[in-house]
Design an enzyme around this catalytic site. Structure first.
Site, PDB file in Angstrom:
ATOM      1  CD  GLU A   1      41.031  30.601  45.020  1.00 27.45           C
ATOM      2  OE1 GLU A   1      41.555  29.701  44.338  1.00 27.45           O
ATOM      3  OE2 GLU A   1      39.798  30.707  45.172  1.00 27.45           O
TER       4      GLU A   1
ATOM      5  CD  GLU B   1      36.284  29.279  47.026  1.00 22.16           C
ATOM      6  OE1 GLU B   1      36.439  30.471  46.695  1.00 22.16           O
ATOM      7  OE2 GLU B   1      36.823  28.803  48.030  1.00 22.16           O
TER       8      GLU B   1
ATOM      9  CB  ALA C   1      37.159  37.163  45.660  1.00 19.15           C
TER      10      ALA C   1
ATOM     11  N   GLY D   1      36.664  32.082  43.632  1.00 25.01           N
ATOM     12  CA  GLY D   1      35.326  32.224  44.225  1.00 25.01           C
ATOM     13  C   GLY D   1      34.233  31.865  43.241  1.00 25.01           C
TER      14      GLY D   1
HETATM   15  N1  T1G Z   1      39.098  40.728  40.448  1.00 26.62           N
HETATM   16  C1  T1G Z   1      39.165  41.996  39.951  1.00 26.62           C
HETATM   17  N2  T1G Z   1      39.501  42.282  38.661  1.00 26.62           N
HETATM   18  C2  T1G Z   1      39.753  41.234  37.856  1.00 26.62           C
HETATM   19  C3  T1G Z   1      39.702  39.886  38.310  1.00 26.62           C
HETATM   20  C4  T1G Z   1      39.346  39.670  39.660  1.00 26.62           C
HETATM   21  N3  T1G Z   1      39.243  38.426  40.171  1.00 26.62           N
HETATM   22  N4  T1G Z   1      40.022  39.084  37.255  1.00 26.62           N
HETATM   23  C5  T1G Z   1      40.263  39.878  36.203  1.00 26.62           C
HETATM   24  N5  T1G Z   1      40.106  41.171  36.551  1.00 26.62           N
HETATM   25  C6  T1G Z   1      40.247  42.341  35.674  1.00 26.62           C
HETATM   26  C7  T1G Z   1      41.658  42.452  35.116  1.00 26.62           C
HETATM   27  O1  T1G Z   1      42.493  43.174  36.019  1.00 26.62           O
HETATM   28  C8  T1G Z   1      41.410  43.218  33.835  1.00 26.62           C
HETATM   29  O2  T1G Z   1      41.195  44.577  34.211  1.00 26.62           O
HETATM   30  C9  T1G Z   1      40.070  42.691  33.367  1.00 26.62           C
HETATM   31  O3  T1G Z   1      39.434  42.131  34.534  1.00 26.62           O
HETATM   32  C10 T1G Z   1      40.210  41.621  32.304  1.00 26.62           C
HETATM   33  O4  T1G Z   1      41.084  40.641  32.854  1.00 26.62           O
HETATM   34  C11 T1G Z   1      37.390  33.747  47.872  1.00 26.62           C
HETATM   35  C12 T1G Z   1      39.654  34.952  47.375  1.00 26.62           C
HETATM   36  C13 T1G Z   1      39.192  35.537  34.238  1.00 26.62           C
HETATM   37  C14 T1G Z   1      40.916  34.245  32.959  1.00 26.62           C
HETATM   38  O5  T1G Z   1      42.690  34.782  40.237  1.00 26.62           O
HETATM   39  O6  T1G Z   1      42.521  34.771  35.528  1.00 26.62           O
HETATM   40  O7  T1G Z   1      38.427  34.213  44.258  1.00 26.62           O
HETATM   41  O8  T1G Z   1      43.088  45.563  32.815  1.00 26.62           O
HETATM   42  O9  T1G Z   1      42.862  40.892  31.081  1.00 26.62           O
HETATM   43  O10 T1G Z   1      42.656  37.713  29.591  1.00 26.62           O
HETATM   44  O11 T1G Z   1      38.560  31.864  47.160  1.00 26.62           O
HETATM   45  O12 T1G Z   1      41.133  37.698  34.281  1.00 26.62           O
HETATM   46  O13 T1G Z   1      40.734  45.495  31.928  1.00 26.62           O
HETATM   47  O14 T1G Z   1      41.308  47.015  33.874  1.00 26.62           O
HETATM   48  O15 T1G Z   1      42.866  38.915  32.668  1.00 26.62           O
HETATM   49  O16 T1G Z   1      40.079  37.514  29.351  1.00 26.62           O
HETATM   50  C15 T1G Z   1      40.692  34.292  42.058  1.00 26.62           C
HETATM   51  C16 T1G Z   1      41.844  36.178  37.860  1.00 26.62           C
HETATM   52  C17 T1G Z   1      40.468  35.575  42.790  1.00 26.62           C
HETATM   53  C18 T1G Z   1      41.217  34.900  38.376  1.00 26.62           C
HETATM   54  C19 T1G Z   1      40.062  36.426  32.116  1.00 26.62           C
HETATM   55  N6  T1G Z   1      40.490  34.491  40.642  1.00 26.62           N
HETATM   56  N7  T1G Z   1      41.432  36.509  36.525  1.00 26.62           N
HETATM   57  O17 T1G Z   1      41.259  36.658  31.384  1.00 26.62           O
HETATM   58  O18 T1G Z   1      41.059  39.137  30.889  1.00 26.62           O
HETATM   59  S1  T1G Z   1      40.694  35.359  44.519  1.00 26.62           S
HETATM   60  C20 T1G Z   1      41.541  34.731  39.838  1.00 26.62           C
HETATM   61  C21 T1G Z   1      41.878  35.798  35.449  1.00 26.62           C
HETATM   62  C22 T1G Z   1      39.343  34.428  44.998  1.00 26.62           C
HETATM   63  C23 T1G Z   1      38.160  33.134  46.731  1.00 26.62           C
HETATM   64  C24 T1G Z   1      39.382  33.893  46.382  1.00 26.62           C
HETATM   65  C25 T1G Z   1      41.530  36.367  34.113  1.00 26.62           C
HETATM   66  C26 T1G Z   1      40.390  35.623  33.371  1.00 26.62           C
HETATM   67  P1  T1G Z   1      41.603  45.750  33.130  1.00 26.62           P
HETATM   68  P2  T1G Z   1      42.101  39.894  31.860  1.00 26.62           P
HETATM   69  P3  T1G Z   1      41.286  37.739  30.190  1.00 26.62           P
END
Ligand code: T1G
Length: 698
Positions: free
Chosen positions: A132, A112, A70, A109
């Site tokens: 999450e 999912e 998400a 997500g």
């Molecule tokens: N939402 C918004 N921005 C995100 C994002 C996300 N989920 N994930 C990464 N970014 C932004 C991050 O802030 C950075 O921004 C840029 O993307 C590159 O990220 C319904 C509710 C995928 C392994 O927790 O683990 O789904 O600094 O530096 O090292 O059940 O990003 O460039 O401006 O980390 O290559 C669950 C979070 C969400 C995964 C890539 N998902 N992301 O790593 O790049 S909640 C997560 C990561 C959800 C559902 C629920 C990593 C990555 P900027 P980065 P990276």
């Protein structure tokens, strides 16, 4: 990482190839499921389902990840339909088979969405997970209901409560993936056509592979104990249990209720702040446009002590060849043996394979003499905290290190500008302050000297990221960001002993707040002699600590420090002898002891740190309040559920902190406790550190 082309207004496109509709998501940088993506996905899949030329559908994504979950930036904003659960339900409800082609990270997500498809194919390097819980929430788009029905309740619960990603291979063995193929798109198209030609597999939501209920309850019981203070764990257990007891839709409603409750909880807001603050910290403010880090193929570490060995391991762990340099064969062997011992312990613990150990040791070359640093692109000096010695080393290094090599000092306190000035190449000099144990701790303070060249600074930050550290840029001052704030907490902790508290009361206050160790237990672990030596060098006094050192109470290593460790040598118990020393010092200082409430102890420890953080921002030592939080979360064990000192200050309310600091300054006569001008201004304007950061980022 290659950045994708800027996305068009519609981040979801669809083309038909050989009767298969290929639905592509392109929302750089990580294809987060924004409102535009959710809406585009539903429209594309429903259009394909209605298109008579289409026999099957594949969902995939552009760029380096599949879907990272998400869009966390949307949390806390008014919801925009379709919700993710509804979008996924549309995918699952199509009359034609939908296969996910997972071309990278499928997280939260993102996984999912894949579970809402009727089959899943991934590339071998893809990572899948439900992270999450690390954001203080739980899977909120069907993960707690579809995954248990697909792979079993116990493995599903383990995946979602760990929050850690798994490999494509493991995902296939669990039953999440139908295939693993280099060309996931081609494999997904072929599978989709086969499904279109025959019976479709039961949708994940209809699968009934929950597994044994008793086994689930046993696993849940163990996890509930481990995660007692983690509300996300309890929510996952409750939602997965619903998969046993309730119809799918009721289970989805239970999951949704948990998701909304946890998402709106301050703990999750703090964890989401941590997620973004750590990433923002690596963006160096004021760097000239187009600054590129210098290439780093080889490193050198000077000093094979505990820190030097740990730093060398960090390079080897990242696959970067490193030369560990000592002054004699004997010292070198001792350093290499310490490194070998650390790796052997990891292999024994099962956290490192024997093969990986061999590879990493093979990347560490031991040498005697500074000349061995000649081939390195980055040199990290990690010798004693003695300015003369550091200047001597940098004076020699300037002629040995190749042009363009970054020359870093691992000093914890000393003036990086003074070290740089001892060389003819100050543009190459900066600080890379690792935290002990350097091969474990995530924090790396990158100290920017007055003369440090922009590309040298960018190189150190990039190396930090390659070493899987969390780099934070600091200006030059005594103690940089973390230790400068720690000194304020230490001073108050010592003062509290003289005014009436005992070590166990001070430590208990921080333990209750969420720190694993309080200041006195921490000092006993590190050794009272370390602080004593620093005070001796700077002529400072700490009456109680000095008295304990003079009594030979150096901490755990002498079985006695602030606590008595006579038992197992690690569990400290209050010692009447320490009480006597403290009471004697109070008397000598003419202080009438008083009982100090735990609430005041906590305020006296945290507010002066926050105040010092405000000064660090005022002086430009740190660029953002979020950077200060990142330092304390990754270097000092600040409990992530409160977001770090500056985020916590905002949640407490700055006016309260200002008022209490004024009280403390008044009561003690200690002018250093007076609130910093920035803190007062923000409090008076109704501002916050978060707003300050947002303004700086704009
Ligand atoms: N939402 C918004 N921005 C995100 C994002 C996300 N989920 N994930 C990464 N970014 C932004 C991050 O802030 C950075 O921004 C840029 O993307 C590159 O990220 C319904 C509710 C995928 C392994 O927790 O683990 O789904 O600094 O530096 O090292 O059940 O990003 O460039 O401006 O980390 O290559 C669950 C979070 C969400 C995964 C890539 N998902 N992301 O790593 O790049 S909640 C997560 C990561 C959800 C559902 C629920 C990593 C990555 P900027 P980065 P990276």
């Amino acid at each position: 990482m290659a950045q994708q082309e800027p996305v068009t207004s519609n981040p979801v496109t669809s083309t038909v190839e050989d009767g298969v509709a290929i639905v592509r998501i392109a929302n750089p940088p990580v294809n987060a499921l924004s409102a535009a993506v959710r809406g585009g996905l539903v429209r594309a899949v429903e259009a394909a389902d209605a298109d008579s030329s289409v026999r099957a559908i594949v969902v995939t994504a552009e760029g380096r990840t599949f879907i990272a979950g998400a869009d966390i930036t949307e949390f806390g904003k008014p919801p925009v339909p379709p919700t993710l659960p509804d979008a996924i339900a549309s995918v699952e409800a199509t009359s034609k088979p939908v296969v996910a082609a997972i071309n990278g990270a499928a997280l939260g997500g993102g996984l999912e969405v894949a579970l809402g498809c009727h089959a899943r194919v991934a590339t071998p390097s893809a990572k899948l997970g439900l992270p999450e819980v690390k954001l203080g929430i739980l899977p909120g788009a069907g993960g707690t209901q579809r995954l248990p029905r697909l792979i079993g309740a116990v493995p599903a619960l383990k995946l979602m409560t760990s929050g850690d990603p798994i490999s494509a291979k493991e995902a296939q063995s669990l039953g999440i993936l139908d295939e693993v193929a280099e060309d996931a798109l081609a494999a997904a198209k072929a599978l989709a056509l086969r499904l279109a030609g025959g019976a479709r597999p039961a949708a994940a939501s209809a699968a009934t592979n929950l597994g044994d209920r008793d086994a689930f309850e046993a696993a849940a019981g163990a996890m509930a104990k481990k995660g007692a203070e983690n509300p996300s764990i309890a929510a996952c257990i409750d939602a997965v249990r619903a998969a046993f007891d309730k119809p799918f839709d009721e289970g989805m409603a239970i999951e949704r209720a948990h998701f909304i409750r946890l998402r709106d909880d301050p703990r999750s807001k703090a964890l989401r702040h941590v997620f973004f603050a750590e990433r923002a910290a690596a963006r160096i403010p004021g760097l000239p446009k187009g600054t590129q880090p210098r290439p780093v193929a080889r490193a050198a570490v000077i000093g094979g002590g505990t820190m030097g060995g740990g730093i060398a391991m960090s390079f080897a762990n990242a696959g970067i060849p490193v030369t560990l340099i000592e002054t004699s064969e004997e010292n070198l062997q001792r350093g290499l043996e310490r490194v070998a011992g650390n790796y052997a312990t990891s292999v024994k613990r099962g956290s490192l394979t024997e093969e990986a150990r061999g590879k990493r040791m093979g990347l560490i070359e031991g040498k005697v003499g500074l000349e061995a640093a000649a081939g390195a692109d980055v040199v990290v000096e990690a010798v004693f905290e003695e300015m003369g010695l550091k200047k001597e080393i940098f004076g020699k290094l300037q002629g040995i290190a190749k042009p363009g090599a970054v020359l870093a000092t691992n000093t914890s306190y000393l003036d990086v500008d003074e070290i740089a000035a001892s060389t003819s190449r100050p543009g190459d000099v900066l600080g890379m302050h690792f935290f002990s144990p350097a091969n474990v701790m995530k924090l790396l303070e990158v100290v920017r000297g007055r003369e440090t060249a922009p590309d040298a600074l960018a190189t150190a930050v990039e190396v930090g990221r390659k070493l899987a550290k969390v780099p934070v840029v600091s200006g030059v001052c005594y103690g940089f960001i973390g230790n400068r704030m720690l000194a304020r907490r230490t001073a108050q902790a010592d003062r509290l002993l003289i005014e009436g508290a005992m070590p166990e009361e001070v430590d208990a206050a921080l333990n209750a707040f969420g720190f694993r160790m309080g200041p006195f237990a921490m000092t006993d672990l590190a050794g009272l002699d370390i602080g004593w030596r620093i005070r001796q060098a700077s002529g400072k006094k700490s009456p109680v600590a000095d008295a304990l050192v003079e009594a030979g109470r150096l901490g755990q290593k002498t079985k006695r420090g602030y606590y008595d460790y006579a038992g197992d040598g690690r569990t400290g118990v209050p010692d009447p002898e320490v009480r006597a020393v403290i009471e004697r010092v109070s008397a000598e200082q003419g202080v009438t002891r008083r009982a100090i409430p735990p609430e005041e102890i906590l305020e006296r420890l945290l507010y002066p740190m926050i105040n010092e953080g405000a000064r660090i921002l005022e002086e430009g030592i740190a660029a953002r309040a979020g950077d200060i939080d990142t330092v304390w979360l990754n270097g000092y064990g600040w409990p992530a559920g409160t977001g770090g000192p500056m985020f916590h200050a905002d949640s407490l309310g700055l006016p309260r902190i200002v008022a209490r600091l004024r009280d403390f300054a008044q009561a003690s006569g200690d002018e250093s406790l007076r609130p910093a001008a920035l803190l007062v201004r923000l409090a008076e304007e109704g501002g916050s550190f978060a707003a300050l950061d947002e303004k700086a980022a704009a």
